[in-house]
Design an enzyme around this catalytic site. Structure first.
Site, mmCIF file in Angstrom:
data_model
loop_
_atom_site.group_PDB
_atom_site.id
_atom_site.type_symbol
_atom_site.label_atom_id
_atom_site.label_comp_id
_atom_site.label_asym_id
_atom_site.label_seq_id
_atom_site.Cartn_x
_atom_site.Cartn_y
_atom_site.Cartn_z
ATOM 1 N N SER A 66 -7.863 2.639 -16.850
ATOM 2 C CA SER A 66 -6.975 3.688 -16.353
ATOM 3 C C SER A 66 -5.643 3.664 -17.078
ATOM 4 O O SER A 66 -5.155 2.614 -17.479
ATOM 5 C CB SER A 66 -6.713 3.536 -14.855
ATOM 6 N N LYS A 86 -12.889 1.472 -10.360
ATOM 7 C CA LYS A 86 -12.193 2.548 -11.083
ATOM 8 C C LYS A 86 -12.399 3.883 -10.362
ATOM 9 O O LYS A 86 -11.485 4.702 -10.265
ATOM 10 C CB LYS A 86 -12.712 2.640 -12.524
ATOM 11 N N HIS A 116 -10.153 3.916 -7.419
ATOM 12 C CA HIS A 116 -8.799 4.120 -7.953
ATOM 13 C C HIS A 116 -8.537 5.621 -8.124
ATOM 14 O O HIS A 116 -7.501 6.137 -7.721
ATOM 15 C CB HIS A 116 -8.642 3.396 -9.299
ATOM 16 N N ASN A 117 -9.473 6.305 -8.728
ATOM 17 C CA ASN A 117 -9.277 7.741 -8.955
ATOM 18 C C ASN A 117 -9.260 8.531 -7.651
ATOM 19 O O ASN A 117 -8.506 9.492 -7.514
ATOM 20 C CB ASN A 117 -10.359 8.285 -9.890
ATOM 21 N N GLU A 125 -5.955 8.117 -6.286
ATOM 22 C CA GLU A 125 -5.054 8.944 -7.107
ATOM 23 C C GLU A 125 -5.070 10.410 -6.618
ATOM 24 O O GLU A 125 -4.027 11.048 -6.509
ATOM 25 C CB GLU A 125 -5.519 8.837 -8.564
HETATM 26 P P1 NBP Z 1 -14.519 12.386 -24.878
HETATM 27 O O1 NBP Z 1 -14.948 12.113 -23.510
HETATM 28 O O2 NBP Z 1 -14.005 13.724 -25.221
HETATM 29 O O3 NBP Z 1 -15.754 12.062 -25.856
HETATM 30 C C1 NBP Z 1 -15.672 12.293 -27.247
HETATM 31 C C2 NBP Z 1 -16.359 11.183 -28.014
HETATM 32 O O4 NBP Z 1 -17.726 11.074 -27.622
HETATM 33 C C3 NBP Z 1 -16.345 11.452 -29.502
HETATM 34 O O5 NBP Z 1 -16.167 10.228 -30.168
HETATM 35 C C4 NBP Z 1 -17.742 12.001 -29.722
HETATM 36 O O6 NBP Z 1 -18.186 11.861 -31.047
HETATM 37 C C5 NBP Z 1 -18.534 11.137 -28.817
HETATM 38 N N1 NBP Z 1 -19.892 11.610 -28.532
HETATM 39 C C6 NBP Z 1 -20.315 12.658 -27.774
HETATM 40 BR BR1 NBP Z 1 -19.224 13.880 -26.977
HETATM 41 N N2 NBP Z 1 -21.645 12.774 -27.707
HETATM 42 C C7 NBP Z 1 -22.109 11.755 -28.443
HETATM 43 C C8 NBP Z 1 -23.425 11.336 -28.765
HETATM 44 N N3 NBP Z 1 -24.484 11.951 -28.276
HETATM 45 N N4 NBP Z 1 -23.558 10.256 -29.563
HETATM 46 C C9 NBP Z 1 -22.464 9.612 -30.047
HETATM 47 N N5 NBP Z 1 -21.207 9.977 -29.769
HETATM 48 C C10 NBP Z 1 -21.015 11.021 -28.965
HETATM 49 O O7 NBP Z 1 -13.458 11.289 -25.379
HETATM 50 P P2 NBP Z 1 -12.194 10.661 -24.611
HETATM 51 O O8 NBP Z 1 -11.391 11.688 -23.914
HETATM 52 O O9 NBP Z 1 -11.555 9.790 -25.637
HETATM 53 O O10 NBP Z 1 -12.838 9.740 -23.479
HETATM 54 C C11 NBP Z 1 -13.753 8.695 -23.776
HETATM 55 C C12 NBP Z 1 -14.234 8.095 -22.475
HETATM 56 O O11 NBP Z 1 -13.130 7.521 -21.796
HETATM 57 C C13 NBP Z 1 -14.853 9.100 -21.516
HETATM 58 O O12 NBP Z 1 -15.903 8.505 -20.833
HETATM 59 C C14 NBP Z 1 -13.733 9.391 -20.549
HETATM 60 O O13 NBP Z 1 -14.193 9.824 -19.300
HETATM 61 C C15 NBP Z 1 -13.059 8.044 -20.470
HETATM 62 N N6 NBP Z 1 -11.661 8.067 -20.078
HETATM 63 C C16 NBP Z 1 -10.813 9.020 -20.502
HETATM 64 C C17 NBP Z 1 -9.487 9.014 -20.113
HETATM 65 C C18 NBP Z 1 -8.538 10.053 -20.611
HETATM 66 O O14 NBP Z 1 -7.392 10.059 -20.154
HETATM 67 N N7 NBP Z 1 -8.944 10.924 -21.508
HETATM 68 C C19 NBP Z 1 -9.014 7.995 -19.299
HETATM 69 C C20 NBP Z 1 -9.880 7.007 -18.897
HETATM 70 C C21 NBP Z 1 -11.206 7.053 -19.293
HETATM 71 P P3 NBP Z 1 -17.889 13.022 -32.142
HETATM 72 O O15 NBP Z 1 -16.512 12.739 -32.639
HETATM 73 O O16 NBP Z 1 -18.930 12.812 -33.164
HETATM 74 O O17 NBP Z 1 -17.996 14.333 -31.425
#
Ligand code: NBP
Length: 477
Positions: free
Chosen positions: A128, A183, A186-187, A190
């Site tokens: 988080s 987690k 937590h959400n 939130e």
């Molecule tokens: P995203 O959730 O937007 O995912 C994008 C990534 O997933 C890219 O690297 C993409 O590769 C890859 N991907 C996908 Br989509 N499908 C795929 C597949 N079939 N095979 C391999 N790679 C694949 O990214 P994020 O916002 O950085 O979040 C990552 C994780 O962290 C998520 O689970 C999210 O819920 C969690 N999270 C996010 C936050 C936040 O604040 N954003 C906070 C806490 C946790 P590509 O580049 O080739 O498309």
């Protein structure tokens, strides 16, 4: 050189976590389905530390020291399974796959079990703090085996946020899905925190008669006291902001339809399964849902009801103080409900979660970080078997002091027609818990009447049924 950790999935979260590891002196192998992201990271941030850019799964795995630590930061759901299927065959017993995405804990349990059969440690990890947290120090909630934590823990402790007393905001939560479960809750908390803040804002605006910039000042003041927290701090920021295009308060140019990604909903769904009353969190999820029903809201605008009449300046200040009391008391109830859900999950799945430790690692890095969490930690440290946060003496005393104002605020809100589902649910929960008798007795009577579901008596052991259709005598069941 071989890398101590590898990160695959280099969107905002993965990229920033990889940079965080590198900035802390670790060599980080990089991989992403689309290789350009990998090369962009090295081009833009390569100077921050040691990165090993790889393009194929084979090269990525080969770049890691053994036992391998491979972190997945891809979109939760099917992409996570796809990535596991891609890498698992290339790994060896003792290696670790760390899933830092927002996975559902049931998926984490399934994946952990599957990979355990292959001798691979699957570490479902809640993270988080958003993208800033990922870069500068998130709150980290790892599940999985104790063995995996021994290898991974020190690295996570290094990149994690630090609480005000310097303690790293990470701890081994418990086996398999425990980290993602915590987690999730937590959400949910939130969501509840944000709903309560929203209700306080609306009351200050409609009943207090304050402008957003003034309300920002009130939140700033609150943030110097017991409500001191990240969410209160950024509430002041958002409310003080003016829209550049129109000059209006920013909050007035945003559409009032709240969105959600699902973790709050999961918290409520799982609470229903576990039989835990998380009414405050549920109201927060429902409030977001209701806000999005625009057709329903349009069709309902003409319904009868009072229009709030703002108070005069002198009364408004006293009202604002009462709202602070109501917000604080309702917050205690939200956390009481959230920690109850964690305790129930821990019991159901044999996770043996230390509730005080959970509060401790939420003190920094995460969205709900707050001074308040130190109090929760102390409450559980003093009494690990605390049946509920409300049974902690200090919290009970604070609510006792706040409750008069809490009730007054709700009476005002009801009279003036300002919706306060979060404040109301919290007070109803509090009053229900302390009630001598609940109407559940009548519910049982009705169930026995129409369905012969039986009831228990206050004065004798056993289950009973009344012959409602006959002479109404009572029989043992
Ligand atoms: P995203 O959730 O937007 O995912 C994008 C990534 O997933 C890219 O690297 C993409 O590769 C890859 N991907 C996908 Br989509 N499908 C795929 C597949 N079939 N095979 C391999 N790679 C694949 O990214 P994020 O916002 O950085 O979040 C990552 C994780 O962290 C998520 O689970 C999210 O819920 C969690 N999270 C996010 C936050 C936040 O604040 N954003 C906070 C806490 C946790 P590509 O580049 O080739 O498309």
């Amino acid at each position: 050189t071989s890398a101590q950790i590898g990160v695959t999935g280099l969107a905002v979260m993965g990229r920033n976590l990889a940079r965080n590891f590198a900035r802390n002196g670790y060599t980080v192998a990089l991989h992403n389905r689309t290789a350009s992201r990998t090369h962009d990271l090295v081009k833009d941030f390569g100077h921050e530390g040691d990165f090993v850019a790889t393009e194929t799964a084979k090269d990525f795995v080969a770049a890691l020291e053994r036992p391998r630590r491979l972190m997945i930061m891809v979109k939760a759901g099917d992409p996570t399974d796809a990535v596991i299927q891609e890498f698992a065959p290339l790994l060896e017993p003792g290696d670790m796959i760390i899933d830092g995405g927002n996975a559902h804990f049931a998926d984490t349990r399934r994946r952990e079990k599957q990979l355990r059969e292959q001798g691979i440690h699957f570490v479902g990890t809640g993270i988080s703090g958003g993208e800033e947290g990922a870069l500068h120090g998130p709150s980290i909630m790892p599940g999985g085996s104790t063995e995996s934590y021994a290898s991974l823990g020190p690295m996570l402790e290094k990149i994690s946020a630090k609480a005000p007393d310097g303690a790293p905001c990470v701890t081994h939560i418990g086996p398999d899905g425990a980290g993602h479960f915590v987690k999730m809750v937590h959400n949910g908390i939130e969501y509840a925190d944000m709903q309560l803040i929203g209700e306080a804002y609306q009351l200050l605006r409609d009943v207090g008669g304050y402008r957003p910039a003034q309300i920002a000042e009130i939140f700033r003041t609150w943030n110097t006291g017991r409500l001191d927290s990240y969410l209160i701090e950024i509430t002041a920021e958002v409310l003080a902001h003016a829209d550049a295009a129109t000059g209006k308060p920013f909050v007035d140019v945003i559409q009032d339809q709240a969105e959600q990604k699902g973790t709050g909903r999961w918290t409520v769904q799982i609470a229903l399964d576990l039989g835990v009353p998380v009414s405050g969190i549920a109201e927060a999820v429902f409030a977001r849902s209701l806000s999005g029903h625009t057709a329903l809201r349009d069709a309902s605008r003409g319904l009868a009801g009072p229009k709030p009449a703002p108070l005069g300046e002198a009364e408004a200040a006293a009202f604002a103080d009462r709202v602070e009391q109501a917000l604080y008391a309702s917050k205690i109830v939200s956390y009481t409900q959230g920690f109850h859900e964690i305790a129930a999950g821990s019991e159901e799945y044999d996770w043996d979660i230390d509730l005080g430790e959970v509060a401790a690692i939420w003190r920094g890095g995460c969205i709900i970080r707050a001074v308040f969490l130190d109090r929760i930690r102390s409450a559980y440290d003093a009494r690990p078997d605390l049946p509920s946060l409300l049974s902690d003496e200090a919290f009970a005393r604070e609510i006792a002091q706040a409750q008069d104002d809490w009730r007054k605020v709700l009476a005002t809100a009801t009279r003036q027609g300002v919706p306060t589902p979060g404040f109301s649910a919290a007070l109803a929960y509090y009053d229900a818990l302390r009630a001598e008798r609940l109407p559940a007795a009548l519910t049982q009577g009705l169930r026995d009447f129409f369905g012969a579901h039986t009831y228990r008596r206050t004065d004798r052991e056993g289950s009973f049924h009344t012959l409602w259709g006959g002479d109404r005598s009572e029989i043992g069941a």
